[in-house]
Design a protein around this motif. Structure first.
Motif, PDB file in Angstrom:
ATOM      1  N   ARG A   1       0.804  -1.213   0.000  1.00 49.75           N
ATOM      2  CA  ARG A   1       0.000   0.000   0.000  1.00 49.75           C
ATOM      3  C   ARG A   1       0.841   1.270   0.000  1.00 49.75           C
ATOM      4  O   ARG A   1       0.392   2.330   0.454  1.00 49.75           O
ATOM      5  N   THR A   2       2.060   1.167  -0.520  1.00 53.81           N
ATOM      6  CA  THR A   2       2.942   2.330  -0.541  1.00 53.81           C
ATOM      7  C   THR A   2       2.355   3.456  -1.387  1.00 53.81           C
ATOM      8  O   THR A   2       2.401   4.626  -1.002  1.00 53.81           O
ATOM      9  N   ALA A   3       1.808   3.090  -2.546  1.00 54.65           N
ATOM     10  CA  ALA A   3       1.253   4.117  -3.425  1.00 54.65           C
ATOM     11  C   ALA A   3       0.088   4.841  -2.742  1.00 54.65           C
ATOM     12  O   ALA A   3      -0.084   6.056  -2.904  1.00 54.65           O
ATOM     13  N   GLU A   4      -0.656   4.095  -1.960  1.00 52.37           N
ATOM     14  CA  GLU A   4      -1.871   4.634  -1.346  1.00 52.37           C
ATOM     15  C   GLU A   4      -1.600   5.740  -0.325  1.00 52.37           C
ATOM     16  O   GLU A   4      -2.332   6.739  -0.279  1.00 52.37           O
TER      17      GLU A   4
ATOM     18  N   PHE B   1       0.443   7.947  -0.305  1.00 57.22           N
ATOM     19  CA  PHE B   1       0.873   9.207  -0.899  1.00 57.22           C
ATOM     20  C   PHE B   1      -0.263   9.997  -1.518  1.00 57.22           C
ATOM     21  O   PHE B   1      -0.058  11.107  -2.014  1.00 57.22           O
ATOM     22  N   ARG B   2      -1.463   9.435  -1.485  1.00 59.81           N
ATOM     23  CA  ARG B   2      -2.556  10.063  -2.220  1.00 59.81           C
ATOM     24  C   ARG B   2      -2.787  11.538  -1.864  1.00 59.81           C
ATOM     25  O   ARG B   2      -2.828  12.393  -2.760  1.00 59.81           O
TER      26      ARG B   2
ATOM     27  N   ARG C   1      -0.034  13.614  -3.135  1.00 62.12           N
ATOM     28  CA  ARG C   1      -0.055  13.584  -4.599  1.00 62.12           C
ATOM     29  C   ARG C   1      -1.012  14.629  -5.146  1.00 62.12           C
ATOM     30  O   ARG C   1      -0.703  15.357  -6.092  1.00 62.12           O
TER      31      ARG C   1
ATOM     32  N   ALA D   1       1.038  16.437 -13.091  1.00 61.83           N
ATOM     33  CA  ALA D   1       0.945  15.114 -12.465  1.00 61.83           C
ATOM     34  C   ALA D   1       2.308  14.419 -12.474  1.00 61.83           C
ATOM     35  O   ALA D   1       2.728  13.835 -11.470  1.00 61.83           O
TER      36      ALA D   1
ATOM     37  N   GLU E   1       4.587  13.378  -9.203  1.00 62.48           N
ATOM     38  CA  GLU E   1       5.087  12.008  -9.001  1.00 62.48           C
ATOM     39  C   GLU E   1       6.595  12.007  -8.788  1.00 62.48           C
ATOM     40  O   GLU E   1       7.118  11.256  -7.961  1.00 62.48           O
TER      41      GLU E   1
ATOM     42  N   LEU F   1       7.355  12.896  -5.278  1.00 65.01           N
ATOM     43  CA  LEU F   1       7.057  11.757  -4.404  1.00 65.01           C
ATOM     44  C   LEU F   1       8.179  10.722  -4.460  1.00 65.01           C
ATOM     45  O   LEU F   1       8.588  10.188  -3.434  1.00 65.01           O
ATOM     46  N   HIS F   2       8.664  10.433  -5.653  1.00 67.29           N
ATOM     47  CA  HIS F   2       9.779   9.495  -5.797  1.00 67.29           C
ATOM     48  C   HIS F   2      10.971   9.968  -4.982  1.00 67.29           C
ATOM     49  O   HIS F   2      11.631   9.182  -4.314  1.00 67.29           O
TER      50      HIS F   2
ATOM     51  N   ILE G   1      10.253   9.458  -1.106  1.00 63.50           N
ATOM     52  CA  ILE G   1      10.313   8.064  -0.643  1.00 63.50           C
ATOM     53  C   ILE G   1      11.733   7.516  -0.772  1.00 63.50           C
ATOM     54  O   ILE G   1      12.214   6.799   0.114  1.00 63.50           O
TER      55      ILE G   1
ATOM     56  N   GLY H   1      13.207   5.415  -5.470  1.00 65.71           N
ATOM     57  CA  GLY H   1      11.818   5.844  -5.292  1.00 65.71           C
ATOM     58  C   GLY H   1      10.945   5.382  -6.436  1.00 65.71           C
ATOM     59  O   GLY H   1       9.837   4.880  -6.226  1.00 65.71           O
TER      60      GLY H   1
ATOM     61  N   GLN I   1       5.085  -1.373  -6.302  1.00 63.82           N
ATOM     62  CA  GLN I   1       3.918  -1.382  -5.427  1.00 63.82           C
ATOM     63  C   GLN I   1       2.636  -1.196  -6.220  1.00 63.82           C
ATOM     64  O   GLN I   1       1.638  -1.859  -5.981  1.00 63.82           O
TER      65      GLN I   1
ATOM     66  N   GLN J   1      -6.615  -1.573  -5.276  1.00 67.99           N
ATOM     67  CA  GLN J   1      -6.489  -0.111  -5.254  1.00 67.99           C
ATOM     68  C   GLN J   1      -7.744   0.498  -5.873  1.00 67.99           C
ATOM     69  O   GLN J   1      -8.164   0.112  -6.949  1.00 67.99           O
TER      70      GLN J   1
END
Lengths: 181, 181
Positions: free
Chosen positions: A100-103, A105-106, A109, A127, A131, A134-135, A138, B139, B146, B153
């Motif tokens: 759930r790593t992507a989640e 960050f919502r 994001r 967008a 991203e 975010l990269h 993390i 990252g 993920q 998701q």
DNA sequence: ACCTGAACACCGTTCAAGT
DNA sequence: ACCTGAACACCGTTCAAGT
């Protein structure tokens, strides 16, 4: 004994003992109850971890956005996200294990995409730029935590680069490049 | 039955069954031997995982550096590193669990610092820039993997951003910003 | 030197049984 | 409705015993 109480104590156990220490038996003991009682309230361990990550997700999602101009708001969002991720030592590992790593960050994001758009980028580029930030966050957090608890690393990664300084240096370069300033 | 053979089969088991499937019992079965025989050759499971990560580290360290001018060599190093990290599905998780994430980047780190220096940056800035690129690679890989194996998701992170495209877009912006082109 | 088998302490989990 | 206890299948690991 309520579901929320179980999850709360599970988080305490996670913080104090780490992922390996979060067992149904240890959790039961800390709750003063038989391990099997947990199954009635939250289900099996997979369900428990889902609930734990739900809580973590909510915490990490609370990013503080400061400043007025987009560029400063972007940087402060990144800083806030980094701060939230560094707060709990095993956060990244547990969330990653749950896929759930992507989640988590919502919220960040959404803020980043909005602010990059406000800085003049069109929707798709905004967008992409979000991203990218975010990269960077993390990646920074992951390596910083690993360097901190590395085994007997033969030599430090680079002669005395302080993680926070490195983060700021790179964030600044990245954001300026993306916004084209 | 040699130590190398055990590690080799352990890597096969890791690739096919994942980290949870890599048990001393399963490994013994695949080797056609009692689980306890492993202890004689490689020691306990911690030692086994160290040996496995040693092997992975060597593989990931083999980055292919193409191009002649520094900027192109930096990008190709980053691409090669990304490629190596994406090759094994559980690589990042296993290496992270062993606390050796920083270590597997060493060869790429050296190349990046050297090339940034060749592009005109002074030593310290070159080291910082190299670290920034590493953050970006790890990252990107982490989030890409993920997103690939996310549970149910609710919605994809962003409307149809292809990971490779995103990586190239950001890498380009980052490197140009760092080198000041 | 190399391997097996039994044994131990630990997991998660189920389920009948209690209150 | 809520909890316990025993039981089961799985772990990693040790160690005496075999060859």
């Amino acid at each position: 004994m309520t579901r929320d109480r179980v999850v709360e104590v599970a988080l305490e156990l996670l913080d104090s003992e780490g992922p390996a220490g979060l067992t149904m038996r240890a959790l039961g003991a800390k709750l003063g109850v038989a391990p099997t009682a947990i199954y009635w309230h939250v289900g099996d361990k997979a369900a428990l971890l889902e609930a734990v990550v739900d809580h973590i997700t909510a915490d990490v999602g609370e990013v503080h956005v400061g400043g007025v101009e987009p560029l400063e708001r972007i940087c402060s969002t990144a800083r806030s996200l980094r701060h939230n991720l560094l707060e709990r030592p095993y956060l990244v590992a547990v969330v990653h294990h749950q896929g759930r790593t992507a989640e988590i960050f919502r919220p960040a994001r959404l803020v980043l995409a909005r602010e990059f758009a406000a800085s003049g980028l069109e929707e798709r580029d905004a967008a992409l730029a979000g991203e990218a930030v975010l990269h960077h966050v993390i990646g920074s957090v992951l390596i910083e935590q690993q360097v901190a608890r590395a085994p007997e690393q033969r030599q430090p990664p680079e002669p005395s680069i302080e993680p926070g300084e490195l983060f700021e240096f790179t964030l600044d370069a990245l954001v300026r490049a993306l916004t084209g300033c």
